[in-house]
Structures are given as C-alpha cells and as structure tokens.
Design an enzyme around this catalytic site. Structure first.
Site, PDB file in Angstrom:
ATOM      1  N   LYS A  48      -3.942  46.022 -37.395  1.00 38.51           N
ATOM      2  CA  LYS A  48      -3.894  46.075 -35.928  1.00 38.51           C
ATOM      3  C   LYS A  48      -2.543  45.581 -35.413  1.00 38.51           C
ATOM      4  O   LYS A  48      -2.279  45.649 -34.217  1.00 38.51           O
ATOM      5  CB  LYS A  48      -4.985  45.193 -35.317  1.00 38.51           C
ATOM      6  CG  LYS A  48      -6.412  45.718 -35.439  1.00 38.51           C
ATOM      7  CD  LYS A  48      -7.348  44.875 -34.564  1.00 38.51           C
ATOM      8  CE  LYS A  48      -8.797  45.149 -34.856  1.00 38.51           C
ATOM      9  NZ  LYS A  48      -9.500  45.841 -33.779  1.00 38.51           N
ATOM     10  N   LYS A  50      -1.820  42.529 -35.060  1.00 38.15           N
ATOM     11  CA  LYS A  50      -2.182  41.489 -34.087  1.00 38.15           C
ATOM     12  C   LYS A  50      -2.567  40.212 -34.817  1.00 38.15           C
ATOM     13  O   LYS A  50      -3.139  40.266 -35.908  1.00 38.15           O
ATOM     14  CB  LYS A  50      -3.399  41.933 -33.272  1.00 38.15           C
ATOM     15  CG  LYS A  50      -3.079  42.955 -32.217  1.00 38.15           C
ATOM     16  CD  LYS A  50      -4.340  43.372 -31.519  1.00 38.15           C
ATOM     17  CE  LYS A  50      -4.092  44.633 -30.715  1.00 38.15           C
ATOM     18  NZ  LYS A  50      -5.335  45.296 -30.375  1.00 38.15           N
TER      19      LYS A  50
HETATM   20  N1  CTP Z   1     -16.871  48.019 -30.586  1.00 36.23           N
HETATM   21  C1  CTP Z   1     -17.717  48.623 -29.670  1.00 36.23           C
HETATM   22  N2  CTP Z   1     -17.499  48.473 -28.318  1.00 36.23           N
HETATM   23  C2  CTP Z   1     -16.439  47.743 -27.881  1.00 36.23           C
HETATM   24  C3  CTP Z   1     -15.576  47.119 -28.809  1.00 36.23           C
HETATM   25  C4  CTP Z   1     -15.809  47.275 -30.158  1.00 36.23           C
HETATM   26  O1  CTP Z   1     -18.676  49.310 -30.055  1.00 36.23           O
HETATM   27  N3  CTP Z   1     -16.238  47.639 -26.582  1.00 36.23           N
HETATM   28  C5  CTP Z   1     -17.117  48.211 -32.024  1.00 36.23           C
HETATM   29  C6  CTP Z   1     -15.976  48.929 -32.754  1.00 36.23           C
HETATM   30  O2  CTP Z   1     -16.110  50.329 -32.654  1.00 36.23           O
HETATM   31  C7  CTP Z   1     -16.159  48.440 -34.176  1.00 36.23           C
HETATM   32  C8  CTP Z   1     -16.744  47.012 -33.997  1.00 36.23           C
HETATM   33  O3  CTP Z   1     -17.211  46.950 -32.641  1.00 36.23           O
HETATM   34  O4  CTP Z   1     -17.098  49.236 -34.867  1.00 36.23           O
HETATM   35  C9  CTP Z   1     -15.719  45.927 -34.253  1.00 36.23           C
HETATM   36  O5  CTP Z   1     -14.636  46.168 -33.384  1.00 36.23           O
HETATM   37  P1  CTP Z   1     -13.325  45.268 -33.299  1.00 36.23           P
HETATM   38  O6  CTP Z   1     -12.153  46.077 -33.673  1.00 36.23           O
HETATM   39  O7  CTP Z   1     -13.540  44.001 -34.010  1.00 36.23           O
HETATM   40  O8  CTP Z   1     -13.309  44.926 -31.709  1.00 36.23           O
HETATM   41  P2  CTP Z   1     -12.385  45.416 -30.515  1.00 36.23           P
HETATM   42  O9  CTP Z   1     -12.861  44.707 -29.296  1.00 36.23           O
HETATM   43  O10 CTP Z   1     -12.366  46.928 -30.422  1.00 36.23           O
HETATM   44  O11 CTP Z   1     -10.946  44.886 -30.940  1.00 36.23           O
HETATM   45  P3  CTP Z   1      -9.449  45.352 -30.502  1.00 36.23           P
HETATM   46  O12 CTP Z   1      -9.345  45.304 -29.023  1.00 36.23           O
HETATM   47  O13 CTP Z   1      -8.553  44.351 -31.201  1.00 36.23           O
HETATM   48  O14 CTP Z   1      -9.261  46.752 -31.050  1.00 36.23           O
END
Ligand code: CTP
Length: 147
Positions: A48, A50
C-alpha cells in the site's frame, strides 16, 4: 457430522472501522470458521506504500476481540495459493472493490481448478482507513487554524 466450512479473508484492518465490521460479519455468515490473513506492518508498507497507524500486534488484538473472527495468521505477501496449501480453506472472501483486478482474476483461475470459491462481498461505501486518516489530518489543520 457435517464438514465445517472454513473461510479466509485478508487485509490490513488498520483503524478498525464499520467497513471492516460489515465484511467480517458477512463473511462469517457464509462459513463456520473465519481465518483472517492479517497484513504485517512490513507488507502494508510494501503493497500500500503506507505506514500502519496501529502496529500488527495491536491490530491482531482488536481483531481477536471481534466475534466474527475465529483465528488470525500473518499475511506477508499476495501468495494466497500458498496460504490455501497451509490452511485448506473452502472460500476466500474479499471486498468487491477487488473484483476485476488482475490479482483476483489470476487467483480465480487457480482456485477454480481446485474448486475453491472466491466470494466478493459488498464494499461499504464512504469509509476506509485512508478516509479516516485524511479526516484526522484535515481536522488537525482546522484546529491549528483556530488557535
Ligand atoms: N473493506 C470493505 N469496505 C470498506 C473498507 C474495506 O468491505 N469500506 C474490505 C476490503 O475490501 C478488504 C477488507 O475490508 O476485503 C480489508 O480492507 P483494508 O484494506 O484493510 O481496509 P481499507 O479501509 O480499504 O484500507 P485502505 O484505505 O488503506 O485501503
């Protein structure tokens, strides 16, 4: 006794939020035992680009306190097939934001051959770890301006 359905889901689950709760809840409804492949801090940095706000051990504790999660393994790369060889799950869950991605298209082909399902669950709109970080940064600026 009927065979237990083992589910698998991966992610960083940083700043645990409602999108995470929703996907874990939906995944757990479709299996008997849910394993989370939790991205290590190093892996999040790599894929990521990050830095995690919450370190791995604490993200793990938070997830362990979630009633939809049965066990957690560290995820250190995108080799989900290798994880399947180790965990022998029946279904892999992922948010539908990943549908049509090269990564999952390739994985679907591999998993199809061994009859492992990939189920895309609805992504919760309007919230993400990135969004939360952005809001905190913006509010920090607002507060500074008010001083
Ligand atoms: N996920 C989801 N709905 C969201 C955020 C995440 O369904 N609003 C799901 C993603 O599709 C993934 C899982 O949760 O299968 C873990 O996602 P993760 O990457 O840890 O979270 P994000 O909030 O999407 O992180 P980032 O903003 O860093 O991409």
């Amino acid at each position: 006794m009927e065979k237990q359905i083992i589910g698998y889901i991966v992610g960083a689950f940083d700043l645990f939020h409602i999108g995470h709760v929703n996907i874990l809840k939906n995944a757990r409804k479709m299996c008997d035992y849910l394993i989370v492949g939790l991205s290590t801090d190093e892996w999040v940095k790599k894929y990521k680009n990050k830095t995690t706000a919450i370190p791995f051990n604490q993200r793990k504790e938070v997830l362990m306190a979630c009633k939809f999660v049965d066990s957690i393994v560290p995820q250190e790369d995108f080799d989900d097939f290798k994880m399947w060889e180790r965990l022998k799950f029946d279904i892999m869950f992922v948010g539908d934001d990943w549908k049509e991605s090269e990564r999952f298209k390739g994985l679907e082909e591999k998993f199809n051959k061994i009859r492992i399902k990939i189920i895309y669950l609805p992504y919760t709109k309007g919230i993400s770890t990135t969004e939360i970080k952005k809001k905190i940064a913006e509010r920090g600026l607002e507060e500074k301006n008010e001083e």
